[in-house]
Design a protein around this motif. Structure first.
Motif, PDB file in Angstrom:
ATOM      1  N   GLY A 122      -3.141   3.485  -5.499  1.00 36.85           N
ATOM      2  CA  GLY A 122      -2.672   3.384  -3.564  1.00 36.85           C
ATOM      3  C   GLY A 122      -2.154   2.535  -3.575  1.00 36.85           C
ATOM      4  N   GLY A 123      -1.446   1.966  -4.224  1.00 32.02           N
ATOM      5  CA  GLY A 123       0.066   0.743  -4.114  1.00 32.02           C
ATOM      6  C   GLY A 123       0.843   0.485  -5.453  1.00 32.02           C
ATOM      7  N   VAL A 124       1.543  -0.096  -5.456  1.00 29.78           N
ATOM      8  CA  VAL A 124       2.912  -0.385  -5.695  1.00 29.78           C
ATOM      9  C   VAL A 124       2.914  -2.491  -6.106  1.00 29.78           C
ATOM     10  CG1 VAL A 124       4.546  -0.498  -4.220  1.00 29.78           C
ATOM     11  CG2 VAL A 124       4.920  -0.345  -6.334  1.00 29.78           C
ATOM     12  N   PHE A 148       6.178   5.724  -1.009  1.00 21.03           N
ATOM     13  CA  PHE A 148       6.549   5.581  -2.355  1.00 21.03           C
ATOM     14  C   PHE A 148       5.620   6.629  -3.387  1.00 21.03           C
ATOM     15  CE2 PHE A 148       7.226   1.471  -0.688  1.00 21.03           C
ATOM     16  CZ  PHE A 148       8.526   1.937  -0.158  1.00 21.03           C
ATOM     17  N   ALA A 149       5.425   7.498  -3.229  1.00 19.72           N
ATOM     18  CA  ALA A 149       4.047   8.139  -4.017  1.00 19.72           C
ATOM     19  C   ALA A 149       5.425   9.158  -4.622  1.00 19.72           C
ATOM     20  CB  ALA A 149       3.032   9.079  -3.111  1.00 19.72           C
ATOM     21  N   GLU A 178      -7.712   8.557  -8.086  1.00 16.38           N
ATOM     22  CA  GLU A 178      -6.933   7.447  -8.358  1.00 16.38           C
ATOM     23  C   GLU A 178      -6.698   6.254  -8.120  1.00 16.38           C
ATOM     24  OE1 GLU A 178      -3.318   9.217  -9.428  1.00 16.38           O
ATOM     25  OE2 GLU A 178      -4.054  10.433 -10.680  1.00 16.38           O
ATOM     26  N   GLY A 179      -8.042   6.068  -6.207  1.00 18.65           N
ATOM     27  CA  GLY A 179      -7.915   5.205  -6.275  1.00 18.65           C
ATOM     28  C   GLY A 179      -6.826   5.316  -4.337  1.00 18.65           C
ATOM     29  N   ALA A 218       1.122  -1.449   0.220  1.00 15.39           N
ATOM     30  CA  ALA A 218       0.462  -0.155  -0.086  1.00 15.39           C
ATOM     31  C   ALA A 218       0.835   1.118   0.192  1.00 15.39           C
ATOM     32  CB  ALA A 218      -1.176   0.048   0.903  1.00 15.39           C
ATOM     33  N   VAL A 219       0.093   2.313  -1.049  1.00 14.32           N
ATOM     34  CA  VAL A 219       0.874   3.530  -0.612  1.00 14.32           C
ATOM     35  C   VAL A 219       0.031   4.721  -0.531  1.00 14.32           C
ATOM     36  CG1 VAL A 219       2.332   4.966  -2.380  1.00 14.32           C
ATOM     37  CG2 VAL A 219       2.614   2.835  -2.717  1.00 14.32           C
ATOM     38  N   ASN A 220       0.615   5.695   0.202  1.00 15.56           N
ATOM     39  CA  ASN A 220      -0.027   7.104   0.713  1.00 15.56           C
ATOM     40  C   ASN A 220       0.243   7.986  -0.607  1.00 15.56           C
ATOM     41  OD1 ASN A 220       2.971   7.238   2.774  1.00 15.56           O
ATOM     42  ND2 ASN A 220       2.292   8.779   1.573  1.00 15.56           N
ATOM     43  N   ALA A 221      -0.591   8.465  -0.280  1.00 18.40           N
ATOM     44  CA  ALA A 221      -0.674   9.735  -1.285  1.00 18.40           C
ATOM     45  C   ALA A 221       0.364  11.355  -0.867  1.00 18.40           C
ATOM     46  CB  ALA A 221      -1.674  10.479  -2.065  1.00 18.40           C
ATOM     47  N   LEU A 222       1.130  11.794  -1.477  1.00 20.00           N
ATOM     48  CA  LEU A 222       1.547  12.641  -1.395  1.00 20.00           C
ATOM     49  C   LEU A 222       0.906  14.078  -1.403  1.00 20.00           C
ATOM     50  CD1 LEU A 222       4.260  14.203   0.517  1.00 20.00           C
ATOM     51  CD2 LEU A 222       5.286  13.834  -1.784  1.00 20.00           C
ATOM     52  N   VAL A 223      -0.187  14.600  -0.507  1.00 24.02           N
ATOM     53  CA  VAL A 223      -0.184  16.340  -1.025  1.00 24.02           C
ATOM     54  C   VAL A 223       1.491  17.464  -0.310  1.00 24.02           C
ATOM     55  CG1 VAL A 223      -1.956  17.968   0.460  1.00 24.02           C
ATOM     56  CG2 VAL A 223      -2.734  15.316  -0.622  1.00 24.02           C
TER      57      VAL A 223
END
Length: 366
Positions: free
Chosen positions: A342-344, A322-323, A156-157, A133-138
């Motif tokens: 939301g993932g890699v 990893f965003a 994008e999910g 799982a990967v978090n979004a980066l704001v």
């Protein structure tokens, strides 16, 4: 048994799609150097030296140290050399330069043994995840653009959002209030202050963070703040906090972990090195802390190593940082999976980085 046959350095410069902003300032370019090792049977191992001052020494210092180390590498047994580095995290090499050597030798050793780099890092690991799982980066400083960033990721999910704060009290408050309204109660929102707040400022902003239902506050205090102060504020605010920049000093990081002064650690293998990151990850797991792994706007060589590290040391189910890879342009490295929805995805055999054809062409002309 193979040996390192040659070592060379490949400088690179990465543009970002948009300037990155955080409490320490911002940047739109990342510079680093790849350590390109070839062994006696033709296999290639890439390491990434991607300093990020003030978290690390500057690029010129790291490059000089890496160049000197590269001269000593031909003739090295990659497997023995890698295990020797992993057994002794302390070194005179700057951490980003050491990370490059660890990665390059590690990729060669993993290929020779026929296993993913992650398995080499943690031989006792049982199950390799197929997806992280990967978090979004704001990270936009402008409120409207920060909200637009979050909206694009949500579409994008992505369901976990990491918001850079410490960019001004009014900006932070506006972004957090509006973001929670827009994302709804199911979204998981974390913030990263990059050490921007004093203990008093953290206590003052804590009610806003609780009202916005913030899941985790990353590096709320400066790295030099004692662990007892972290523990006090963690107890008084009732908020979950994570250490990041404080981990650059291994002894101080270990003190935070053992004092249970934080709830999570955020490890950046490209900046800390693989051995130091593994040492901290094991200590964090023993203390029952969440282990989050993050990129640092590095090349695909550093990203691939961080993905392999997260596969074996990251906490199950957590969203990793990893965003950063989505912001990078002109990457000289190919063959590394990127986050989406939301993932890699993790290749079963490991993500083996290689110089992109364009990078090889540039080297040939140099």
């Amino acid at each position: 048994m193979s040996r390192v046959a040659s070592a060379r350095l490949v400088p690179y410069r990465l543009r970002l799609r948009a300037a990155h902003g955080d409490a320490r300032g911002g940047f739109a370019l990342r510079e680093g150097v790849l350590l390109h090792l070839t062994d006696t049977v033709g296999r290639v191992g890439l390491g990434d030296c991607a300093p990020l001052p003030p978290f690390t020494p500057p690029l010129d210092v790291c490059c000089r140290a890496l160049a000197a180390e590269a001269e000593r590498l031909p003739g090295t047994d990659p497997i023995a050399g890698f295990y020797e580095l992993m057994a002794a995290p302390d070194t005179s090499l700057p951490a980003p330069a050491r990370a490059a050597v660890e990665m390059a030798l590690g990729w060669l050793a993993a290929q020779e043994l026929g296993i993913p780099l992650g398995r080499l890092l943690a031989p006792d690991s049982q199950v390799r995840p197929v997806r992280l799982a990967v978090n979004a980066l704001v990270d936009a400083a402008d409120v409207a653009e920060a909200l637009a960033q979050a909206g694009r990721f949500a579409a994008e999910g992505y369901t976990v959002f990491k918001v850079k704060v410490g960019l001004g009290a009014d900006r932070d408050a506006a972004v957090l209030r509006e973001l929670r309204d827009r994302l709804g109660p199911r979204a998981l929102v974390r913030v990263d202050a990059n050490g921007a707040w004093s203990p008093a400022e953290f206590a003052t902003i804590a009610p806003l963070l609780r009202a916005a239902d913030i899941d985790l506050i990353e590096q709320p205090l400066a790295p030099g703040v004692p662990s007892a102060e972290w523990a006090r504020l963690r107890a008084e605010t009732g908020l979950r906090i994570a250490a990041d920049e404080s981990l650059a000093n291994g002894a101080r990081g270990l003190e935070l972990i053992r004092a249970t002064a934080c709830d999570a650690v955020v490890l950046k293998p490209s900046l800390l090195g693989l051995a130091a990151s593994a040492w901290l990850a094991r200590a964090a797991r023993e203390a029952g802390l969440e282990v989050i792994v993050s990129g640092a706007f590095e090349s695909g060589a550093g990203l691939a190593a961080a993905l392999e590290f997260a596969a074996v040391f990251g906490s199950a189910g957590t969203a990793h940082g990893f965003a950063t890879a989505l912001a990078v342009l002109d990457d000289p490295v190919a063959g590394v999976p990127l986050p989406a929805a939301g993932g890699v995805e993790l290749p079963a055999a490991g993500a083996l980085p290689a110089l992109a054809p364009a990078a090889n062409a540039r080297e040939a002309l140099a």
